[in-house]
Design a protein around this motif. Structure first.
Motif, short mmCIF file in Angstrom:
data_model
loop_
_atom_site.label_atom_id
_atom_site.label_comp_id
_atom_site.label_asym_id
_atom_site.label_seq_id
_atom_site.Cartn_x
_atom_site.Cartn_y
_atom_site.Cartn_z
N GLY A 161 32.51 63.42 39.04
CA GLY A 161 32.66 62.02 39.17
C GLY A 161 32.91 61.46 40.05
N TYR A 162 33.59 60.82 40.45
CA TYR A 162 34.52 59.56 41.51
C TYR A 162 35.26 58.27 41.30
N ALA A 163 36.68 59.05 42.27
CA ALA A 163 37.36 58.30 42.03
C ALA A 163 37.35 57.00 43.03
N VAL A 164 37.62 55.05 43.44
CA VAL A 164 37.97 54.66 44.62
C VAL A 164 39.39 54.00 44.30
N GLY A 165 39.43 53.90 44.82
CA GLY A 165 41.28 53.29 45.38
C GLY A 165 41.88 53.46 46.89
N ALA A 166 42.68 52.84 47.18
CA ALA A 166 43.94 53.04 48.10
C ALA A 166 43.74 54.22 49.20
N PRO A 167 43.62 54.04 50.46
CA PRO A 167 43.91 55.39 51.24
C PRO A 167 44.15 56.24 51.20
N ASN B 175 34.71 44.36 35.99
CA ASN B 175 35.02 45.94 37.39
C ASN B 175 35.98 45.81 38.27
N GLY B 176 36.45 47.07 37.88
CA GLY B 176 37.57 47.88 38.30
C GLY B 176 37.87 47.87 39.89
N VAL B 177 36.22 48.17 40.18
CA VAL B 177 36.75 48.02 41.63
C VAL B 177 36.87 47.42 41.96
N GLU B 178 36.69 46.20 41.16
CA GLU B 178 36.50 44.80 41.68
C GLU B 178 37.95 44.34 42.25
N LEU B 179 38.97 44.57 41.00
CA LEU B 179 39.70 44.32 41.21
C LEU B 179 41.20 45.03 41.53
N GLY B 180 40.46 46.19 41.93
CA GLY B 180 41.66 46.82 42.93
C GLY B 180 40.87 46.53 44.25
N ARG B 181 40.48 45.74 44.72
CA ARG B 181 39.76 45.96 46.17
C ARG B 181 41.06 45.15 46.93
N THR B 182 42.43 44.23 45.55
CA THR B 182 43.59 43.62 46.49
C THR B 182 45.25 44.15 46.08
N ARG B 183 44.88 45.36 45.56
CA ARG B 183 46.06 45.73 44.54
C ARG B 183 45.81 47.32 45.30
N PRO B 184 46.53 47.70 45.55
CA PRO B 184 46.28 49.57 45.85
C PRO B 184 46.93 50.06 45.40
N ASN B 185 48.10 49.82 44.15
CA ASN B 185 48.41 50.75 43.11
C ASN B 185 47.18 50.27 41.93
N VAL B 186 46.01 50.41 42.15
CA VAL B 186 44.66 50.46 41.55
C VAL B 186 43.63 51.50 41.91
N LEU B 187 43.62 52.01 40.72
CA LEU B 187 42.35 53.34 41.02
C LEU B 187 41.64 53.60 39.92
N VAL B 188 40.48 53.21 39.89
CA VAL B 188 39.19 53.85 39.50
C VAL B 188 38.59 54.68 39.05
N LEU B 189 38.03 55.30 38.24
CA LEU B 189 37.48 56.39 37.70
C LEU B 189 35.79 56.12 37.08
N ARG B 190 35.02 56.46 37.62
CA ARG B 190 33.95 56.36 37.05
C ARG B 190 33.29 57.99 37.05
N THR B 191 31.94 58.08 36.87
CA THR B 191 31.36 59.91 36.39
C THR B 191 29.73 58.87 36.21
#
Length: 359
Positions: free
Chosen positions: A229-235, A200-216
């Motif tokens: 679609g949408y992206a989830v990542g650091a502000p 689950n990329g969203v969970e993996l990215g919670r503590t990694r600001p250089n990780v962004l997840v794309l879903r659709t």
């Protein structure tokens, strides 16, 4: 005298969509065959009545619904005209020089090299391994001081293969913090892996600001025709995305449909079980007929037919089923309705087809 157009565009291939033909079964575009739910159709109709008004350019309500669904903040979410538009915007915010590198596996989503070249950056391709899966060690080793973004399509389009959580984490640990890793999870809802290794990329990215997840919403949610679609990542990454976002590109109808789909997500995501069952049935039948078919975690199967891929695709079309050949690598076949899949399997497992392409 004609207008001056960038000469390098001559070398950039246009994105090729899945073909269609009247009367033929279309298993080429990874669409779901299920129509929108009545509640979603109602939301679409109501939004159409307001088509004289611009949509919310910042998609606040939609982003808020996604944020609530994922347990993140509004500032962690961006919306786009399909996840492919977000791919292009991600290259725009990370690359500005010809030597800036965009790294990805190959073969993978065919938009990656296109959006990279359009931005004037350098595409760096890393071959898949022998199982048609991301070679994450090779991908990490290919990172240089010029690497700006790495796309990891998981599950991978067009091969359907996926890496588990432990492998993704090991890879992320090797990536420098100033390199953006984009986990492209367009087919996330079709993943079936053990809970302890579920990527689950969203969970993996919670503590990694250089990780962004794309879903659709195009695949499992059945809104391919509305483009959202949408992206989830650091502000800070989301803020940059919104600066290059084409104004009003996520329509009022698309936003309304996506919000309604999230509200009905339990019913919609239950549909993926039927697709997965058909996908696995197709794979089993093809393997029994003598094909090599990697394990798929998406809504399609991959046949690595090499140089015969185009010929195979043409023969399938002649048999009334449109599938998607990829150069000299293989063909991708979407899992459609049972009767559509049966039509393809009749062609694929016919002794003449097997003798012609596997013999």
């Amino acid at each position: 005298m004609s207008a001056h157009i960038r000469p390098d565009l001559d070398a950039i291939p246009a994105y090729v969509a899945g073909k269609t033909h009247p009367g033929a079964v279309k298993l080429a575009s990874n669409e779901t065959t299920f129509p929108p739910l009545p509640s979603v159709t109602k939301a679409i109709a109501e939004a159409v009545e307001l088509s004289n008004r611009y949509p919310d350019n910042h998609a606040i309500e939609l982003r808020g619904a996604i944020a609530d669904f994922l347990g993140v903040q509004l500032e962690n979410v961006a919306a786009g005209c399909g996840s492919v538009a977000l791919c292009q915007e991600l290259v725009q915010i990370t690359c500005r020089r010809p030597e800036d590198e965009v790294l990805f596996a190959w073969r993978s989503f065919e938009a990656y090299p296109i959006v990279t070249q359009v931005a004037g950056a350098k595409a760096v391709q890393v071959p898949l391994d022998g199982e048609f899966t991301h070679d994450l060690d090779a991908l990490a080793a290919a990172i240089t001081p010029n690497t700006r973004v790495v796309f990891v399509c998981n599950p991978n389009n067009p091969t359907g293969t996926a890496r588990g959580k432990a492998e993704i984490v090991e890879f992320l640990d090797k990536v420098p913090g100033d390199v953006l890793v984009v986990l492209d999870e367009a087919y996330f809802e079709y993943l079936r892996m053990p809970a302890e290794d579920f990527p689950n990329g969203v969970e993996l990215g919670r503590t990694r600001p250089n990780v962004l997840v794309l879903r659709t919403f195009s695949k499992a949610y059945g809104l391919a025709g509305l483009r959202v679609g949408y992206a989830v990542g650091a502000p800070e990454v989301i803020t940059a995305l919104m600066k290059v976002h084409i104004p009003f590109s996520v329509s009022r109808v698309a936003q309304a449909a996506a919000i309604a789909s999230l509200e009905a997500r339990s019913e919609l995501l239950e549909r993926t079980d039927a697709v997965v069952a058909e996908r696995d049935r197709m794979r089993a039948a093809l393997i029994a007929a003598g094909y090599r078919v990697p394990v798929s975690h998406s809504n399609f199967v991959w046949l690595p037919l090499g140089a015969r891929s185009a010929e195979y695709g043409a023969a399938s079309t002649e048999a009334g089923v449109i599938i998607r050949p990829y150069g000299a690598d293989g063909v991708r076949v979407t899992a459609g309705d049972p009767h559509e899949n049966d039509a393809f399997l009749r062609f694929a497992t016919d002794p003449e087809t097997v003798a012609r392409f596997l013999g």
